[in-house]
Design an enzyme around this catalytic site. Structure first.
Site, mmCIF file in Angstrom:
data_model
loop_
_atom_site.group_PDB
_atom_site.id
_atom_site.type_symbol
_atom_site.label_atom_id
_atom_site.label_comp_id
_atom_site.label_asym_id
_atom_site.label_seq_id
_atom_site.Cartn_x
_atom_site.Cartn_y
_atom_site.Cartn_z
ATOM 1 N N CYS A 195 0.896 -1.169 0.000
ATOM 2 C CA CYS A 195 0.000 0.000 0.000
ATOM 3 C C CYS A 195 0.929 1.212 0.000
ATOM 4 C CB CYS A 195 -0.877 0.008 1.250
ATOM 5 S SG CYS A 195 -1.774 -1.534 1.486
ATOM 6 N N PRO A 198 1.357 7.782 -0.714
ATOM 7 C CA PRO A 198 1.971 8.584 -1.774
ATOM 8 C C PRO A 198 3.443 8.256 -2.038
ATOM 9 C CG PRO A 198 1.833 9.860 0.239
ATOM 10 C CD PRO A 198 1.163 8.549 0.529
ATOM 11 N N GLY A 199 4.027 7.328 -1.311
ATOM 12 C CA GLY A 199 5.320 6.809 -1.749
ATOM 13 C C GLY A 199 6.535 7.208 -0.936
ATOM 14 N N SER A 200 6.347 7.793 0.228
ATOM 15 C CA SER A 200 7.546 8.213 0.958
ATOM 16 C C SER A 200 8.370 6.999 1.396
ATOM 17 C CB SER A 200 7.196 9.104 2.142
ATOM 18 O OG SER A 200 6.058 8.621 2.780
ATOM 19 N N LYS A 201 7.688 5.922 1.749
ATOM 20 C CA LYS A 201 8.469 4.744 2.168
ATOM 21 C C LYS A 201 9.032 4.021 0.958
ATOM 22 C CE LYS A 201 5.747 4.353 6.344
ATOM 23 N NZ LYS A 201 4.555 5.072 5.906
ATOM 24 N N ASP A 291 2.131 -1.431 4.886
ATOM 25 C CA ASP A 291 1.795 -0.183 5.581
ATOM 26 C C ASP A 291 0.331 0.117 5.235
ATOM 27 O OD1 ASP A 291 2.508 2.135 7.077
ATOM 28 O OD2 ASP A 291 2.691 3.289 5.234
ATOM 29 N N CYS A 344 -0.383 4.014 10.947
ATOM 30 C CA CYS A 344 -0.227 5.283 11.658
ATOM 31 C C CYS A 344 -1.445 5.473 12.554
ATOM 32 C CB CYS A 344 -0.017 6.444 10.695
ATOM 33 S SG CYS A 344 -1.280 6.587 9.447
HETATM 34 C C1 LIG Z 1 -1.153 4.558 5.030
HETATM 35 S S1 LIG Z 1 -1.302 4.873 3.369
HETATM 36 C C2 LIG Z 1 0.248 4.321 2.785
HETATM 37 C C3 LIG Z 1 1.351 5.322 2.962
HETATM 38 C C4 LIG Z 1 2.580 4.916 2.194
HETATM 39 N N1 LIG Z 1 3.070 3.629 2.603
HETATM 40 C C5 LIG Z 1 3.704 5.939 2.353
HETATM 41 O O1 LIG Z 1 4.601 5.732 3.143
HETATM 42 O O2 LIG Z 1 3.687 6.943 1.647
HETATM 43 C C6 LIG Z 1 -2.353 3.601 2.883
HETATM 44 C C7 LIG Z 1 -2.509 3.464 1.379
HETATM 45 O O3 LIG Z 1 -3.255 2.269 1.175
HETATM 46 C C8 LIG Z 1 -4.019 2.420 0.015
HETATM 47 N N2 LIG Z 1 -5.044 1.368 0.073
HETATM 48 C C9 LIG Z 1 -6.236 1.368 0.675
HETATM 49 N N3 LIG Z 1 -6.836 0.184 0.507
HETATM 50 C C10 LIG Z 1 -5.988 -0.581 -0.207
HETATM 51 C C11 LIG Z 1 -6.033 -1.888 -0.714
HETATM 52 N N4 LIG Z 1 -7.077 -2.673 -0.507
HETATM 53 N N5 LIG Z 1 -4.993 -2.327 -1.434
HETATM 54 C C12 LIG Z 1 -3.920 -1.536 -1.679
HETATM 55 N N6 LIG Z 1 -3.831 -0.291 -1.227
HETATM 56 C C13 LIG Z 1 -4.841 0.178 -0.494
HETATM 57 C C14 LIG Z 1 -4.513 3.829 0.091
HETATM 58 O O4 LIG Z 1 -4.846 4.285 -1.198
HETATM 59 C C15 LIG Z 1 -3.309 4.550 0.697
HETATM 60 O O5 LIG Z 1 -2.557 5.118 -0.316
#
Ligand SMILES: C[S@@+](CC[C@H](N)C(=O)[O-])C[C@H]1O[C@@H](n2cnc3c(N)ncnc32)[C@H](O)[C@@H]1O
Length: 852
Positions: A195, A198-201, A291, A344
């Protein structure tokens, strides 16, 4: 710019979609709070952010009840949650200038801002995060808004903005930097970021795999970054573009249904040990970052609108999805591999409960690692072993306390024991039949909607708040017998950060047979602490894939994938636009075109086994990835730039257009990505790939451009990789001439300070060329030796001049880096070139072709 291992390419993060709908509560001139009745009161104090909705009774009741901090700490915990989050950022350690930037921070900004006192009375405005290796991550005592407003910090703020835009640093919440560090990533690892937007990790993971790679080489590993949300995938693509990595694939799947890619025939050959190397047999990962989507209450300090929106249903509502995603992550993990589960959120139902369910379902196949000796300076607290579940204002100690009609919303896996009420509930019990007074399915669906929960829970919480004292004292939480204390919870008041939860899981053996069937369709776990590990281990089979049994490739699907190859999104590209911003827009549109929505419900597969498959195969609107094999073009490029034979071209170039005449952009992929793409083709294009590789060549579009013997210019992202292999169309310039180019963008041959350089430049072929900055005492005509410190830029050799093909912001940043590295002292040989000397016609060519 060249010479670095990771790129320096500009890439604006696209925030448009979010800005449109998201209010910034810190900025609003309203004062309000959520009262016990769940309504919002405004009392118009225009000046203080503290007056915004930063209270939520349900939130306080919930976390007090869960005892995530002690009673004595509660006030401190709450008061820190009400303060804006200090800004933090990370230096891109694979960038060419990372050491310069680190030393600028340590020696310039840190010292100059030493005496600056923040609103909280803290001095030392910036400092490195002690737990992050090599002073690469930094904390500021100021929030982003405070940084924007404080005049004394203006220079520092400007530095942050520019370095972030270029990709030299990434602004990222401190706690969000933690999960990738616990993944123990090595350059050869195949990593899945489930997941990712926006891609920081993802950016951090890419940095780690690129970190120690030599100039002109690529690491053996790769990252697959996935997100379900198409628009957020676009953000992810723009964010990671700044990294300029050929080792990245971005996909757009539901993580819980992330496809298996298994080539059975190769797998059989591998098993029997027969046959030569036929390539990759299945896509499994050494590392998985999970994540997951969560209620996000750990980000309250950064996103205070959560105060208004928070309700119990948010956490309860995502628990099951989190379990499903994490289980898929484990299935896709190689034996011996590591997965980090993180959120988070502070909520145990989204955290410890999910980890406990993974452990129950996987039995002895996984181990929750004790990482207490890793990153010792990071202050964290052990995971909880005891928590309660709250539903509609009522605390529940165990699943048996749940009214039957709520079983569609609350699952046994949410409780510490994970126990169903076995005595009451038989195998034939179907909670769907007992959904509520009406038992009406559509009503149930409506009730599970988050929005609806939000309203219901807030209101019910308040209505029943009087009863809470009674239920609170009556509830004695279950205690888990799993080693959940090995999980980590970071709380805001320990280190002045946001909150985060992290668990590190290792897959020690193949998963038990039928592991994915441990929950029935309603998410009721059938394993519990009562089931012995022995029961589980007896079921362990050698699941070489652990994945594949539920899938069968539909030949009709494969056919449709092939037909879909006719799609042409490149035809949607606008003609090159003149201004820089326009070019960025063009890129966005092109990628947007690759990503516009997708699903072909007519092809949705039925549930197979326990898993519903996302529509696979026919990715409408997403161009297939085509391996670019047009020998005439490839040889032409190789010949024009004199690219050394040792640079591997064959099978490393891809496009999104099968019509070779119309290919606009050619991307470079690493061997690792190549292996995955080949496997993906063999298994019928199961991966929905929205972006792949590093843009290395771009077709010329200007009139002058198309009269060059080579139709493709080198893109600035691709230059660092290609640089050590280029033997033609490359010149070395003195510092004076190099600076002039960056300053004025275009210079006539006769105007170069070094006349010989001007003459050599005029003898280049019309088209793209590379100008390298001479090092130290190196003379402009000495042989060019490329190493990690080499600085180079892509230029255009026109009829009368040399023009840079680098965006203005990249030029500015490079000038800044040069003055930091080499000092501002002017070389006496530098003659100022007046703007009037600049060839206007040439300047137009430069910007037209400066595809940045
Ligand atoms: C907590 S954020 C991830 C932050 C990211 N890891 C970062 O560090 O930038 C959760 C992400 O999960 C995505 N998401 C929600 N449901 C999902 C699913 N079933 N499968 C994949 N991604 C999903 C959301 O669109 C969101 O971008």
């Amino acid at each position: 710019m060249g010479g670095g291992r990771g790129g320096q390419k500009r890439g604006r993060t696209q925030r448009k979609h979010f800005k449109q709908n998201k209010e910034n509560v810190w900025k609003k001139n309203k004062s309000s709070s959520v009262g016990t009745d769940g309504t919002t009161n405004n009392n118009n104090n225009p000046n203080s952010w503290e007056d915004f909705v930063t209270q939520n009774v349900a939130f306080e009741d919930y976390y007090k009840g869960q005892e995530i901090v002690s009673v004595e700490e509660w006030e401190k915990f709450l008061s820190v949650l009400h303060k804006p989050l200090p800004a933090a950022f990370r230096i891109n350690s694979s960038g060419q200038f990372f050491e310069d930037i680190r030393s600028q921070l340590e020696n310039d900004f840190m010292k100059n801002l030493e005496m600056e006192v923040s609103d909280n009375g803290e001095v030392n405005a910036i400092r490195p995060l002690p737990w992050y290796p090599h002073n690469l991550a930094w904390h500021s005592n100021y929030s982003r808004m405070q940084l924007r407003k404080n005049q004394t910090l203006a220079k520092f703020h400007e530095f942050l903005k520019q370095a972030n835009e270029i990709g030299n640093i990434t602004r990222q919440e401190a706690v969000s930097m933690v999960p990738p560090l616990f993944l123990d990533v090595r350059p050869e690892h195949f990593i899945l970021d489930m997941c990712a937007a926006p891609g920081s990790k993802t950016f951090q993971l890419l940095e780690i795999i690129h970190q120690s790679t030599e100039t002109g080489l690529l690491p053996a590993g790769m990252v697959v970054a996935n997100d379900v949300d198409v628009q957020r995938c676009n953000l992810l693509i723009h964010q990671t573009k700044r990294m300029c990595s050929a080792n990245l694939i971005v996909t757009n799947h539901e993580a819980q249904h992330f496809p298996s890619c298994v080539n059975k025939s190769i797998l059989d050959n591998v098993k029997t040990g027969s046959g030569e190397d036929l390539g990759m047999s299945q896509l499994l990962f050494d590392r998985v970052l999970c994540d997951v989507p969560c209620s996000g209450d750990g980000t309250l300090r950064k996103a205070p609108d959560i105060w208004r929106k928070w309700n119990i249903g948010l956490g309860n509502g995502v628990h099951r999805l989190q379990v499903e995603i994490a289980m898929r992550g484990i299935a896709l993990l190689k034996v011996g591999g590591r997965m980090v589960y993180s959120t988070c959120s502070m909520n145990p139902v989204e955290n410890e409960a999910v980890v406990a369910e993974i452990l129950r379902r996987c039995g002895e196949s996984v181990e929750l690692l004790d990482v207490s000796t890793e990153l010792p300076q990071l202050v964290r607290r052990p995971g909880l072993k005891k928590w309660k579940v709250r539903d509609r204002g009522i605390w529940l100690a165990s699943y048996k306390d749940l009214p039957k009609y709520r079983r569609f919303a609350i699952f046994p896996s949410m409780f510490p024991s994970g126990r169903t009420c076995e005595l009451e509930m038989t195998e034939t019990d179907n909670p769907q039949e007992d959904l509520g007074p009406s038992g009406n399915a559509s009503e149930v669906e409506i009730q599970t909607g988050l929005e609806n929960r939000l309203e219901n829970d807030t209101i019910i919480d308040s209505e029943e708040s009087e009863n809470l004292a009674i239920s609170d004292s009556a509830v004695d939480a279950e205690v888990s017998c799993l080693p959940l204390e090995r999980c980590m919870r970071i709380v805001p008041h320990d280190q002045n950060t946001g909150a985060f939860f992290i668990a590190v899981i290792q897959k020690v053996s193949s998963l038990p047979a039928g592991f994915n069937k441990n929950s029935n369709q309603n998410g009721h776990s059938t394993y519990s602490d009562n089931k012995t590990k022995k029961d589980l281990s007896e079921n362990i089979v050698k699941d070489t894939s652990g994945l594949e049994t539920n899938f069968s490739v539909d030949s009709n699907h494969q056919q449709s994938v092939l037909n879909e190859g006719d799609l042409d999104t490149e035809s949607l590209d606008k003609q090159s636009v003149l201004d820089e911003g326009g070019l960025i827009e063009e890129d966005r549109e092109a990628e947007g075109a690759e990503l516009h929505e997708v699903e072909d419900n007519g092809h949705e597969k039925k549930r197979e086994g326990n898993r519903r498959l996302q529509s696979q195969g026919k990715w409408r609107g997403v161009d297939p990835v085509v391996i670019f094999q047009d020998e005439a073009t490839i040889n032409g490029i190789r010949e024009f730039y004199g690219i050394n034979e040792s640079f591997p071209f064959y099978d490393h170039l891809v496009t999104r257009n099968s019509d070779v005449e119309r290919v606009k952009r050619i991307y470079y992929i690493s061997k690792s990505v190549q292996d995955v793409l080949k496997l993906n083709i063999q298994v019928g294009q199961r991966l929905k790939i929205t972006s792949v590789g590093l843009k290395i060549f771009e077709r010329q579009t200007s009139k002058e451009g198309s009269s060059s013997p080579c139709l493709y210019r080198i893109s600035s992202e691709g230059l660092p990789l290609l640089l050590p292999y280029i033997t033609k169309q490359i010149l070395c310039a003195s510092l004076a001439d190099f600076r002039h180019l960056l300053q004025y963008k275009s210079i006539k041959f006769a105007d170069f300070v070094d006349a010989k350089f001007g003459e050599d430049a005029s003898n280049l072929m019309l088209g793209c060329c590379v100008i390298v900055l001479a090092k130290g005492s190196q003379a402009a005509r000495d042989p060019i030796e490329v190493d990690a410190s080499t600085i180079a830029i892509g230029c255009w050799k026109g009829k009368t001049n040399i023009s840079v093909m680098v965006s203005s912001i990249d030029c500015e940043e490079l000038l800044e880096r040069l003055s930091v590295r080499l000092g501002n002292t002017k070389d006496s040989s530098i003659q100022e070139v007046k703007p009037s000397d600049v060839d206007t016609e040439a300047k137009e060519t430069s910007t037209d072709d400066a595809g940045n």
